[in-house]
Scaffold this motif. Structure first.
Motif, PDB file in Angstrom:
ATOM      1  N   PHE A  82       0.794  -1.229   0.000  1.00  0.00           N
ATOM      2  CA  PHE A  82       0.000   0.000   0.000  1.00  0.00           C
ATOM      3  C   PHE A  82       0.829   1.282   0.000  1.00  0.00           C
ATOM      4  CE2 PHE A  82      -3.184  -2.903   2.090  1.00  0.00           C
ATOM      5  CZ  PHE A  82      -4.050  -2.921   1.004  1.00  0.00           C
ATOM      6  N   GLU A  83       2.128   1.180   0.206  1.00  0.00           N
ATOM      7  CA  GLU A  83       2.961   2.385   0.281  1.00  0.00           C
ATOM      8  C   GLU A  83       2.853   3.252  -0.980  1.00  0.00           C
ATOM      9  OE1 GLU A  83       5.215   5.197   2.112  1.00  0.00           O
ATOM     10  OE2 GLU A  83       4.398   3.375   3.018  1.00  0.00           O
ATOM     11  N   PRO A  84       2.836   2.674  -2.193  1.00  0.00           N
ATOM     12  CA  PRO A  84       2.670   3.518  -3.381  1.00  0.00           C
ATOM     13  C   PRO A  84       1.352   4.287  -3.389  1.00  0.00           C
ATOM     14  CG  PRO A  84       3.552   1.387  -4.021  1.00  0.00           C
ATOM     15  CD  PRO A  84       3.148   1.275  -2.584  1.00  0.00           C
ATOM     16  N   LEU A  85       0.306   3.725  -2.819  1.00  0.00           N
ATOM     17  CA  LEU A  85      -0.957   4.448  -2.732  1.00  0.00           C
ATOM     18  C   LEU A  85      -0.856   5.610  -1.756  1.00  0.00           C
ATOM     19  CD1 LEU A  85      -3.675   1.621  -2.691  1.00  0.00           C
ATOM     20  CD2 LEU A  85      -2.758   2.885  -4.639  1.00  0.00           C
ATOM     21  N   LEU A  86      -0.147   5.412  -0.652  1.00  0.00           N
ATOM     22  CA  LEU A  86       0.070   6.505   0.291  1.00  0.00           C
ATOM     23  C   LEU A  86       0.858   7.635  -0.360  1.00  0.00           C
ATOM     24  CD1 LEU A  86       0.896   4.639   3.621  1.00  0.00           C
ATOM     25  CD2 LEU A  86      -1.123   6.025   3.137  1.00  0.00           C
ATOM     26  N   LYS A  87       1.852   7.271  -1.168  1.00  0.00           N
ATOM     27  CA  LYS A  87       2.637   8.292  -1.866  1.00  0.00           C
ATOM     28  C   LYS A  87       1.784   9.039  -2.887  1.00  0.00           C
ATOM     29  CE  LYS A  87       7.144   6.068  -1.278  1.00  0.00           C
ATOM     30  NZ  LYS A  87       8.297   5.403  -1.959  1.00  0.00           N
ATOM     31  N   ALA A  88       0.864   8.316  -3.539  1.00  0.00           N
ATOM     32  CA  ALA A  88      -0.051   8.959  -4.485  1.00  0.00           C
ATOM     33  C   ALA A  88      -0.958   9.950  -3.753  1.00  0.00           C
ATOM     34  CB  ALA A  88      -0.870   7.914  -5.210  1.00  0.00           C
ATOM     35  N   LEU A  89      -1.443   9.551  -2.576  1.00  0.00           N
ATOM     36  CA  LEU A  89      -2.278  10.447  -1.786  1.00  0.00           C
ATOM     37  C   LEU A  89      -1.487  11.670  -1.346  1.00  0.00           C
ATOM     38  CD1 LEU A  89      -5.015  10.957  -0.443  1.00  0.00           C
ATOM     39  CD2 LEU A  89      -4.221   9.589   1.509  1.00  0.00           C
ATOM     40  N   ASP A  90      -0.236  11.467  -0.918  1.00  0.00           N
ATOM     41  CA  ASP A  90       0.627  12.589  -0.548  1.00  0.00           C
ATOM     42  C   ASP A  90       0.777  13.578  -1.709  1.00  0.00           C
ATOM     43  OD1 ASP A  90       1.060  11.553   1.971  1.00  0.00           O
ATOM     44  OD2 ASP A  90       3.012  10.695   1.491  1.00  0.00           O
ATOM     45  N   TYR A  91       0.967  13.029  -2.912  1.00  0.00           N
ATOM     46  CA  TYR A  91       1.117  13.885  -4.100  1.00  0.00           C
ATOM     47  C   TYR A  91      -0.123  14.739  -4.311  1.00  0.00           C
ATOM     48  CZ  TYR A  91       0.947  15.192  -9.017  1.00  0.00           C
ATOM     49  OH  TYR A  91       0.790  15.898 -10.182  1.00  0.00           O
ATOM     50  N   LEU A  92      -1.296  14.123  -4.201  1.00  0.00           N
ATOM     51  CA  LEU A  92      -2.531  14.869  -4.426  1.00  0.00           C
ATOM     52  C   LEU A  92      -2.759  15.910  -3.335  1.00  0.00           C
ATOM     53  CD1 LEU A  92      -4.854  11.948  -5.576  1.00  0.00           C
ATOM     54  CD2 LEU A  92      -3.796  13.716  -7.009  1.00  0.00           C
ATOM     55  N   VAL A  93      -2.362  15.610  -2.116  1.00  0.00           N
ATOM     56  CA  VAL A  93      -2.480  16.579  -1.027  1.00  0.00           C
ATOM     57  C   VAL A  93      -1.529  17.752  -1.242  1.00  0.00           C
ATOM     58  CG1 VAL A  93      -2.091  16.940   1.442  1.00  0.00           C
ATOM     59  CG2 VAL A  93      -3.307  14.909   0.667  1.00  0.00           C
ATOM     60  N   ASP A  94      -0.293  17.456  -1.630  1.00  0.00           N
ATOM     61  CA  ASP A  94       0.744  18.479  -1.703  1.00  0.00           C
ATOM     62  C   ASP A  94       0.648  19.359  -2.951  1.00  0.00           C
ATOM     63  OD1 ASP A  94       1.766  17.535   0.659  1.00  0.00           O
ATOM     64  OD2 ASP A  94       3.312  16.299  -0.288  1.00  0.00           O
TER      65      ASP A  94
END
Length: 234
Positions: free
Chosen positions: A204-216
């Motif tokens: 799931f780490e790549p999904l967390l990074k994707a979410l971080d990207y959308l937040v940032d």
């Protein structure tokens, strides 16, 4: 303090999102039909758990009322709750499609519309993220009903991105084979990975990074971000 509301938070990716944002110092509101031992641990650390069944309008409305009583603004709303099944061969196409649509379209739409005032911010737009699926764009015959509901969720993403800009950003994440279910056999896993260019189970780490990207990245809205190891192009 920033506030995140995340559905399907009792296990898997939703649980990881709740844990991640709790560590970042956010107020975390976790929605799920039932709690779990792992979620109970986060509740003891400050996460607010609200029972919410995305298949039940009354349950969703009750959860919305509790959210509105507790917070004055929301910075991030993540719709992670999902229902997955092969198309039934029985004469219940209506019932099964209704279940898919309730979880993937109707409940997210109801929550988005009712929480819109809490998400709207012209200085720092609130963010809605729908967890979709790469098969919304590339459907599978055996999962026609599931895929059609995820396709509707993708359209909702783009429609609301247009409707609510610039005060709210709306995006989706389309996972591929990041984490297999316990029900997947070794043969299932081998077949899926053989169809995936990067060819491994990423977690799931790549999904967390994707979410971080959308937040940032404040200049992204109406985006469908594929996190699939290349499977959608294979």
């Amino acid at each position: 303090m920033n506030t995140i509301v995340v559905s399907g938070a009792s296990r898997r990716f939703g649980l990881m999102v709740a844990e991640r944002y709790l560590k970042l110092g956010w107020q975390v509101i976790a929605l799920s039909r039932q709690s779990s031992a792992e979620l109970d641990t986060l509740v003891a650390q400050g996460v607010l758990w609200i029972a919410c069944d995305y298949e039940d309008k009354g349950s969703v409305l009750k959860a919305l009322g509790q959210i509105e009583q507790r917070v004055k603004s929301i910075q991030l709303l993540v719709h992670n709750a999902s229902y997955f099944a092969v198309d039934s061969t029985d004469f219940d196409a209506w019932d099964q499609l209704e279940r898919f649509n309730r979880v993937h379209v109707q409940a997210p739409a109801l929550m988005n519309y009712q929480l819109q005032p809490l998400l709207t911010n012209l200085d720092q737009p609130g963010l809605i993220v729908h967890l979709s699926d790469i098969f919304a764009d590339r459907p599978r015959a055996a999962h026609a009903r599931y895929c059609s509901s995820k396709a509707a969720l993708e359209n909702l993403t783009k429609s609301l991105a247009l409707k609510w800009a610039p005060g709210i950003r709306v995006n989706s994440i389309q996972p591929g084979p990041v984490k297999f279910l316990p029900s997947h056999s070794e043969a299932d896993k081998a077949r899926v990975l053989a169809e995936t260019p990067l060819g491994y189970e990423a977690g799931f780490e790549p999904l967390l990074k994707a979410l971080d990207y959308l937040v940032d990245n404040q200049f992204v809205t109406g985006c469908s971000l594929k996190v699939d190891g290349g499977r959608s192009i294979a």
